[in-house]
Design a protein around this motif. Sequence first.
Motif, PDB file in Angstrom:
ATOM      1  N   LEU A   1       0.853  -1.184   0.000  1.00 51.65           N
ATOM      2  CA  LEU A   1       0.000   0.000   0.000  1.00 51.65           C
ATOM      3  C   LEU A   1       0.892   1.238   0.000  1.00 51.65           C
ATOM      4  O   LEU A   1       1.665   1.457   0.940  1.00 51.65           O
ATOM      5  CB  LEU A   1      -0.904   0.002   1.237  1.00 51.65           C
ATOM      6  N   VAL A   2       0.806   2.042  -1.049  1.00 49.50           N
ATOM      7  CA  VAL A   2       1.588   3.269  -1.158  1.00 49.50           C
ATOM      8  C   VAL A   2       0.707   4.434  -0.717  1.00 49.50           C
ATOM      9  O   VAL A   2      -0.284   4.761  -1.375  1.00 49.50           O
ATOM     10  CB  VAL A   2       2.109   3.489  -2.594  1.00 49.50           C
ATOM     11  N   LEU A   3       1.056   5.044   0.406  1.00 49.69           N
ATOM     12  CA  LEU A   3       0.327   6.192   0.940  1.00 49.69           C
ATOM     13  C   LEU A   3       1.028   7.477   0.524  1.00 49.69           C
ATOM     14  O   LEU A   3       2.249   7.595   0.656  1.00 49.69           O
ATOM     15  CB  LEU A   3       0.292   6.135   2.471  1.00 49.69           C
ATOM     16  N   TYR A   4       0.264   8.466   0.060  1.00 44.21           N
ATOM     17  CA  TYR A   4       0.870   9.722  -0.368  1.00 44.21           C
ATOM     18  C   TYR A   4      -0.127  10.860  -0.178  1.00 44.21           C
ATOM     19  O   TYR A   4      -1.310  10.648   0.076  1.00 44.21           O
ATOM     20  CB  TYR A   4       1.323   9.629  -1.828  1.00 44.21           C
ATOM     21  N   GLY A   5       0.376  12.087  -0.324  1.00 45.91           N
ATOM     22  CA  GLY A   5      -0.455  13.268  -0.116  1.00 45.91           C
ATOM     23  C   GLY A   5      -0.294  13.749   1.310  1.00 45.91           C
ATOM     24  O   GLY A   5       0.779  14.127   1.746  1.00 45.91           O
ATOM     25  N   GLY A   6      -1.393  13.726   2.075  1.00 47.86           N
ATOM     26  CA  GLY A   6      -1.332  14.075   3.485  1.00 47.86           C
ATOM     27  C   GLY A   6      -1.779  15.498   3.793  1.00 47.86           C
ATOM     28  O   GLY A   6      -2.090  16.289   2.898  1.00 47.86           O
ATOM     29  N   GLN A   7      -1.803  15.808   5.083  1.00 50.14           N
ATOM     30  CA  GLN A   7      -2.379  17.060   5.566  1.00 50.14           C
ATOM     31  C   GLN A   7      -1.349  18.154   5.824  1.00 50.14           C
ATOM     32  O   GLN A   7      -1.701  19.215   6.338  1.00 50.14           O
ATOM     33  CB  GLN A   7      -3.148  16.786   6.862  1.00 50.14           C
ATOM     34  N   SER A   8      -0.092  17.931   5.504  1.00 50.56           N
ATOM     35  CA  SER A   8       0.928  18.933   5.786  1.00 50.56           C
ATOM     36  C   SER A   8       1.130  19.867   4.596  1.00 50.56           C
ATOM     37  O   SER A   8       0.585  19.658   3.510  1.00 50.56           O
ATOM     38  CB  SER A   8       2.252  18.252   6.131  1.00 50.56           C
ATOM     39  N   SER A   9       1.943  20.893   4.811  1.00 49.58           N
ATOM     40  CA  SER A   9       2.280  21.825   3.738  1.00 49.58           C
ATOM     41  C   SER A   9       3.156  21.184   2.674  1.00 49.58           C
ATOM     42  O   SER A   9       3.415  21.788   1.629  1.00 49.58           O
ATOM     43  CB  SER A   9       2.978  23.066   4.318  1.00 49.58           C
ATOM     44  N   GLU A  10       3.613  19.952   2.907  1.00 52.46           N
ATOM     45  CA  GLU A  10       4.428  19.220   1.934  1.00 52.46           C
ATOM     46  C   GLU A  10       3.599  18.219   1.124  1.00 52.46           C
ATOM     47  O   GLU A  10       4.136  17.275   0.548  1.00 52.46           O
ATOM     48  CB  GLU A  10       5.562  18.506   2.655  1.00 52.46           C
ATOM     49  N   HIS A  11       2.303  18.456   1.069  1.00 49.26           N
ATOM     50  CA  HIS A  11       1.385  17.577   0.341  1.00 49.26           C
ATOM     51  C   HIS A  11       1.844  17.350  -1.103  1.00 49.26           C
ATOM     52  O   HIS A  11       1.918  16.217  -1.582  1.00 49.26           O
ATOM     53  CB  HIS A  11      -0.014  18.210   0.361  1.00 49.26           C
ATOM     54  N   ALA A  12       2.149  18.433  -1.799  1.00 45.04           N
ATOM     55  CA  ALA A  12       2.526  18.324  -3.209  1.00 45.04           C
ATOM     56  C   ALA A  12       3.832  17.562  -3.392  1.00 45.04           C
ATOM     57  O   ALA A  12       3.986  16.783  -4.354  1.00 45.04           O
ATOM     58  CB  ALA A  12       2.640  19.718  -3.828  1.00 45.04           C
ATOM     59  N   VAL A  13       4.785  17.765  -2.483  1.00 44.54           N
ATOM     60  CA  VAL A  13       6.054  17.042  -2.559  1.00 44.54           C
ATOM     61  C   VAL A  13       5.800  15.543  -2.437  1.00 44.54           C
ATOM     62  O   VAL A  13       6.390  14.730  -3.169  1.00 44.54           O
ATOM     63  CB  VAL A  13       7.020  17.522  -1.455  1.00 44.54           C
ATOM     64  N   SER A  14       4.910  15.165  -1.534  1.00 46.96           N
ATOM     65  CA  SER A  14       4.571  13.757  -1.366  1.00 46.96           C
ATOM     66  C   SER A  14       3.960  13.180  -2.637  1.00 46.96           C
ATOM     67  O   SER A  14       4.256  12.044  -3.028  1.00 46.96           O
ATOM     68  CB  SER A  14       3.600  13.601  -0.192  1.00 46.96           C
ATOM     69  N   CYS A  15       3.105  13.965  -3.305  1.00 49.62           N
ATOM     70  CA  CYS A  15       2.484  13.487  -4.546  1.00 49.62           C
ATOM     71  C   CYS A  15       3.533  13.209  -5.623  1.00 49.62           C
ATOM     72  O   CYS A  15       3.467  12.200  -6.337  1.00 49.62           O
ATOM     73  CB  CYS A  15       1.473  14.516  -5.050  1.00 49.62           C
ATOM     74  N   VAL A  16       4.514  14.102  -5.744  1.00 48.14           N
ATOM     75  CA  VAL A  16       5.555  13.923  -6.760  1.00 48.14           C
ATOM     76  C   VAL A  16       6.476  12.763  -6.380  1.00 48.14           C
ATOM     77  O   VAL A  16       6.932  12.001  -7.240  1.00 48.14           O
ATOM     78  CB  VAL A  16       6.339  15.229  -6.959  1.00 48.14           C
ATOM     79  N   THR A  17       6.749  12.604  -5.092  1.00 46.80           N
ATOM     80  CA  THR A  17       7.517  11.446  -4.634  1.00 46.80           C
ATOM     81  C   THR A  17       6.800  10.155  -5.014  1.00 46.80           C
ATOM     82  O   THR A  17       7.415   9.210  -5.531  1.00 46.80           O
ATOM     83  CB  THR A  17       7.722  11.503  -3.117  1.00 46.80           C
ATOM     84  N   ALA A  18       5.492  10.105  -4.780  1.00 47.98           N
ATOM     85  CA  ALA A  18       4.715   8.907  -5.113  1.00 47.98           C
ATOM     86  C   ALA A  18       4.750   8.616  -6.609  1.00 47.98           C
ATOM     87  O   ALA A  18       4.831   7.454  -7.027  1.00 47.98           O
ATOM     88  CB  ALA A  18       3.274   9.078  -4.643  1.00 47.98           C
ATOM     89  N   ALA A  19       4.701   9.677  -7.431  1.00 51.68           N
ATOM     90  CA  ALA A  19       4.757   9.477  -8.883  1.00 51.68           C
ATOM     91  C   ALA A  19       6.037   8.766  -9.284  1.00 51.68           C
ATOM     92  O   ALA A  19       6.020   7.811 -10.079  1.00 51.68           O
ATOM     93  CB  ALA A  19       4.645  10.821  -9.598  1.00 51.68           C
ATOM     94  N   GLY A  20       7.159   9.200  -8.728  1.00 48.84           N
ATOM     95  CA  GLY A  20       8.434   8.566  -9.062  1.00 48.84           C
ATOM     96  C   GLY A  20       8.494   7.122  -8.626  1.00 48.84           C
ATOM     97  O   GLY A  20       8.949   6.243  -9.386  1.00 48.84           O
ATOM     98  N   VAL A  21       8.025   6.843  -7.417  1.00 50.46           N
ATOM     99  CA  VAL A  21       8.076   5.478  -6.894  1.00 50.46           C
ATOM    100  C   VAL A  21       7.147   4.559  -7.681  1.00 50.46           C
ATOM    101  O   VAL A  21       7.521   3.430  -8.052  1.00 50.46           O
ATOM    102  CB  VAL A  21       7.715   5.470  -5.400  1.00 50.46           C
ATOM    103  N   LEU A  22       5.936   5.012  -7.962  1.00 52.19           N
ATOM    104  CA  LEU A  22       4.955   4.162  -8.644  1.00 52.19           C
ATOM    105  C   LEU A  22       5.391   3.835 -10.071  1.00 52.19           C
ATOM    106  O   LEU A  22       5.080   2.755 -10.591  1.00 52.19           O
ATOM    107  CB  LEU A  22       3.586   4.843  -8.645  1.00 52.19           C
TER     108      LEU A  22
END
Length: 398
Positions: free
Chosen positions: A29-50
């Motif tokens: 299960l790949v969790l990404y996004g989230g409630q912090s100000s780094e939401h967008a960074v997490s989304c781009v990290t997930a794109a690379g991993v996926l």
Amino acid sequence: MSESTVPRTTVDDGLRVAAQGSSARPRVLVLYGGQSSEHAVSCVTAAGVLKAVDGERFDVVPVGITSNGQWTRPAVDPRTHTFADGELPRVRPTESTVALHGASNGTGERRCELLEVGPAGKTSSLGPVDVVLPLLHGPFGEDGTVQGLLESVGVPYVGAGVLASAVGMDKHFMKLAFEAAGLTVGPYETLTARQWRRDPGAALQRVRGLNLPVFVKPARAGSSVGITRVDAWEQLEEAVALAQKHDPKVVVEQGISGREIECGVLDGHDGQPPRASQLGEIVVHDGGESHQFYDFTAKYTDAAAADLSCPADLPVEAAEEIRRQAVVAFEAVDAEGISRVDFFYTDDGDVVINEINTMPGFTPISMYPQMWHATGIQYPELIAELITLALQRPVGLR
């Protein structure tokens, strides 16, 4: 932003097959996004991993967390998330919410299952989860909150545990752990919300005991969000106010003149020591925009703002010392799996630790994967190694 909608029938078919237990691959299960100000960074990290994860070896299920905290199957293909067009990617809310459910099978073994609750309240199973890869940055994701949830449902996960995540997120307690381990930390002051409410003037006076320039930072944020370089004391109060928009607790660090050096740490197998990567160096310069330090724009949206050099050109003895200290820092906060440790290397040859990041940026061009690439582990192999380490590690007290 160029985003393609996920074909719902394809997603449903894949989840149905997994729910029937026909796949022998570990289900990630790949969790990404989230409630912090780094939401967008997490989304781009997930794109690379996926895009890079080995689909023949792992059965991967992406789950996004919106800025409001809803867990959901993605309405947009997360592999399309990017900073390229200047628009920050985000997880969009949907009508259905997903959740993790942990249960015992009656023999003492724990089993974690992914459930979906529809708009009418109907709950359905989306199949088992063997391991979670929480690609979350900042509060409510990297700070031990999600890690505690994963512990409570009994599912293994990549990265640091509850306490290590919390200490690694909080720059104040992180520094205390480093100092206790004998590492050199630069001068700093911490302004808590209680101190600020009680006597902001006294708090500011303590900070003025540092030498300019100083860097005013939210204590529990990353990706250089909310950070201000202060070159004159008249700028201090405004800088504190900006940092407090992201965190009521603020850390003010005295500027250190030196090269910014980073080291990746990867856990060892079966009790073996953690491994340290080749070193990377960040050189910030004036590009398309002016940057006084490695800020959010320099990291993610202005390619001309900084050069990332790996391996860093350092004397052999200095490089070995930084790698040694990176492992000490990893163990000082009791980290697991993955961390990036950041240092200053001064003109006098001194090593000053800056911080540890227990879930560093993980896109293919991020420094952490680049450092391991230079060390001999390619990006897809690095992802597989992290998942394998998590599967080998027990949940609960350890």
